[in-house]
Scaffold this motif. Structure first.
Motif, PDB file in Angstrom:
ATOM      1  N   MET A   1       0.848  -1.171   0.000  1.00  0.00           N
ATOM      2  CA  MET A   1       0.000   0.000   0.000  1.00  0.00           C
ATOM      3  C   MET A   1       0.896   1.237   0.000  1.00  0.00           C
ATOM      4  SD  MET A   1      -2.725   1.458   2.838  1.00  0.00           S
ATOM      5  CE  MET A   1      -3.331  -0.142   3.181  1.00  0.00           C
ATOM      6  N   LYS A   2       0.514   2.208  -0.786  1.00  0.00           N
ATOM      7  CA  LYS A   2       1.261   3.459  -0.838  1.00  0.00           C
ATOM      8  C   LYS A   2       0.304   4.587  -0.486  1.00  0.00           C
ATOM      9  CE  LYS A   2       4.238   6.149  -3.840  1.00  0.00           C
ATOM     10  NZ  LYS A   2       4.862   6.256  -5.160  1.00  0.00           N
ATOM     11  N   ILE A   3       0.675   5.394   0.504  1.00  0.00           N
ATOM     12  CA  ILE A   3      -0.140   6.523   0.937  1.00  0.00           C
ATOM     13  C   ILE A   3       0.681   7.794   0.747  1.00  0.00           C
ATOM     14  CG2 ILE A   3      -1.297   7.625   2.887  1.00  0.00           C
ATOM     15  CD1 ILE A   3      -1.783   4.776   3.981  1.00  0.00           C
ATOM     16  N   ILE A   4       0.069   8.774   0.111  1.00  0.00           N
ATOM     17  CA  ILE A   4       0.759  10.043  -0.138  1.00  0.00           C
ATOM     18  C   ILE A   4      -0.035  11.161   0.505  1.00  0.00           C
ATOM     19  CG2 ILE A   4       1.491  11.672  -1.932  1.00  0.00           C
ATOM     20  CD1 ILE A   4       1.679   9.132  -3.764  1.00  0.00           C
ATOM     21  N   GLU A   5       0.608  11.909   1.372  1.00  0.00           N
ATOM     22  CA  GLU A   5      -0.017  13.093   1.955  1.00  0.00           C
ATOM     23  C   GLU A   5       0.188  14.256   1.005  1.00  0.00           C
ATOM     24  OE1 GLU A   5       0.287  14.525   6.038  1.00  0.00           O
ATOM     25  OE2 GLU A   5       1.078  12.527   6.499  1.00  0.00           O
TER      26      GLU A   5
ATOM     27  N   SER B   1       3.929  16.232  -0.715  1.00  0.00           N
ATOM     28  CA  SER B   1       4.319  16.213  -2.126  1.00  0.00           C
ATOM     29  C   SER B   1       4.811  17.609  -2.510  1.00  0.00           C
ATOM     30  CB  SER B   1       3.108  15.816  -2.974  1.00  0.00           C
ATOM     31  OG  SER B   1       3.457  15.782  -4.327  1.00  0.00           O
TER      32      SER B   1
ATOM     33  N   TYR C   1      -0.102  11.458  -8.034  1.00  0.00           N
ATOM     34  CA  TYR C   1      -0.123  10.111  -8.618  1.00  0.00           C
ATOM     35  C   TYR C   1       0.369  10.234 -10.045  1.00  0.00           C
ATOM     36  CZ  TYR C   1      -2.179   5.624 -10.088  1.00  0.00           C
ATOM     37  OH  TYR C   1      -2.392   4.350 -10.568  1.00  0.00           O
TER      38      TYR C   1
ATOM     39  N   THR D   1       1.560   7.457 -12.988  1.00  0.00           N
ATOM     40  CA  THR D   1       1.916   6.146 -13.514  1.00  0.00           C
ATOM     41  C   THR D   1       1.812   6.187 -15.034  1.00  0.00           C
ATOM     42  OG1 THR D   1      -0.312   5.211 -13.579  1.00  0.00           O
ATOM     43  CG2 THR D   1       0.890   5.050 -11.473  1.00  0.00           C
TER      44      THR D   1
END
Length: 112
Positions: free
Chosen positions: A1-5, A9, A24, A26
């Motif tokens: 799991m990847k969580i980005i605040e 960023s 995000y 990709t």
């Protein structure tokens, strides 16, 4: 799991001179957080892929082609590929928008 605040960023330099953070990225899609302070706006531009805007906070204006609408929190707006568009904040509070590009664009955005 990847969580980005969002706040962790880094802001991405851009020709609009507004707060833009890539959340995000990709080969299939991109999601960007844009924050417009009162009086700020994106320059009118064309993206080579479909985009949608999801309003996170505040009120603002979305302009797509010849249409212009006031939008607010929890609204989703579709913006088809190759149609000139921009976001504006004519109000007196912060306007935050999640911008999703799918599929991920392979050509550059063109400013008008």
């Amino acid at each position: 799991m990847k969580i980005i605040e969002m706040k962790s960023s880094p802001e991405k330099p851009n020709p609009h001179n507004v707060s833009v953070r890539m959340l995000y990225d990709t080969e299939n899609a991109q999601a960007v957080h844009i924050e417009l302070k009162p009086g700020e706006a994106l320059k009118k531009h064309v993206t080579p892929t479909d985009v949608f805007f999801y309003i996170l906070e505040g009120k603002g204006v979305v302009e797509i082609g010849d249409e212009q609408e006031e939008v607010s929190r929890d609204m989703l707006i579709e913006s088809p590929a190759k149609i000139p568009h921009r976001l504006l904040n004519p109000g007196d509070s912060i306007f935050r928008v999640l911008v999703v590009k799918a599929p991920r664009q392979k050509e550059s955005t063109r400013l008008l």
